[in-house]
Design a protein around this motif. Structure first.
Motif, PDB file in Angstrom:
ATOM      1  N   VAL A  36       0.874  -1.167   0.000  1.00  0.00           N
ATOM      2  CA  VAL A  36       0.000   0.000   0.000  1.00  0.00           C
ATOM      3  C   VAL A  36       0.909   1.215   0.000  1.00  0.00           C
ATOM      4  O   VAL A  36       1.910   1.246   0.734  1.00  0.00           O
ATOM      5  N   ALA A  38       0.897   4.996   0.998  1.00  0.00           N
ATOM      6  CA  ALA A  38       0.148   6.023   1.731  1.00  0.00           C
ATOM      7  C   ALA A  38       1.114   6.812   2.603  1.00  0.00           C
ATOM      8  O   ALA A  38       2.092   6.263   3.121  1.00  0.00           O
ATOM      9  N   LYS A  66      -5.566   8.303   6.639  1.00  0.00           N
ATOM     10  CA  LYS A  66      -4.953   8.361   5.300  1.00  0.00           C
ATOM     11  C   LYS A  66      -4.641   6.959   4.785  1.00  0.00           C
ATOM     12  O   LYS A  66      -4.816   6.668   3.602  1.00  0.00           O
ATOM     13  N   LYS A  69      -7.878   5.052   3.751  1.00  0.00           N
ATOM     14  CA  LYS A  69      -8.417   5.443   2.440  1.00  0.00           C
ATOM     15  C   LYS A  69      -7.802   4.623   1.321  1.00  0.00           C
ATOM     16  O   LYS A  69      -8.411   4.399   0.288  1.00  0.00           O
ATOM     17  N   LYS A  70      -6.583   4.145   1.534  1.00  0.00           N
ATOM     18  CA  LYS A  70      -5.882   3.349   0.515  1.00  0.00           C
ATOM     19  C   LYS A  70      -6.016   1.845   0.754  1.00  0.00           C
ATOM     20  O   LYS A  70      -6.091   1.063  -0.194  1.00  0.00           O
ATOM     21  N   ALA A  71      -5.994   1.434   2.038  1.00  0.00           N
ATOM     22  CA  ALA A  71      -5.899   0.012   2.364  1.00  0.00           C
ATOM     23  C   ALA A  71      -7.219  -0.628   2.765  1.00  0.00           C
ATOM     24  O   ALA A  71      -7.337  -1.848   2.759  1.00  0.00           O
ATOM     25  N   ARG A  97     -11.861   2.940   2.588  1.00  0.00           N
ATOM     26  CA  ARG A  97     -12.381   3.041   1.207  1.00  0.00           C
ATOM     27  C   ARG A  97     -13.578   2.186   1.007  1.00  0.00           C
ATOM     28  O   ARG A  97     -13.902   1.274   1.615  1.00  0.00           O
TER      29      ARG A  97
END
Length: 97
Positions: A36, A38, A66, A69-71, A97
């Motif tokens: 990931v 980030a 933060k 939101k990616k993972a 997410r």
């Protein structure tokens, strides 16, 4: 001569590597890509556990959000000296997410 020595010392101090601490987060589901990206860090993951180095000493909800939101949903986040509490993790989960 002294000015040169002071200039060299200042240069070395500024070019020294930044203080980095290894942080770990765990996701609710395995990370399929194996990594990931980030917060300017590449987090290497094995299953649901990811590790990466940050120039911070303490875990923060802001960073956790933060990452989420990616993972995806984060169930734990921290380092050997600082771990997010359950209520902070709940706040972080809202950013998944």
């Amino acid at each position: 001569m002294i000015r040169s020595a002071l200039t060299a010392a200042a240069f070395l101090a500024l070019s020294a590597p930044a203080f980095a601490t290894t942080f770990t987060f765990e996701t609710a589901a395995p990370v399929e890509e194996g990594q990931v990206v980030a917060i300017g860090t590449v987090w290497l993951c094995e299953g649901t556990v990811c590790k990466g180095d940050l120039d911070r000493k303490k875990a923060s909800v802001r960073d956790c959000k933060k990452i989420a939101k990616k993972a995806g949903e984060i169930i734990s986040y921290g380092n050997s000296n600082s771990e997010l509490e359950a209520d902070d993790i709940e706040a972080c989960k809202k950013s998944a997410r």
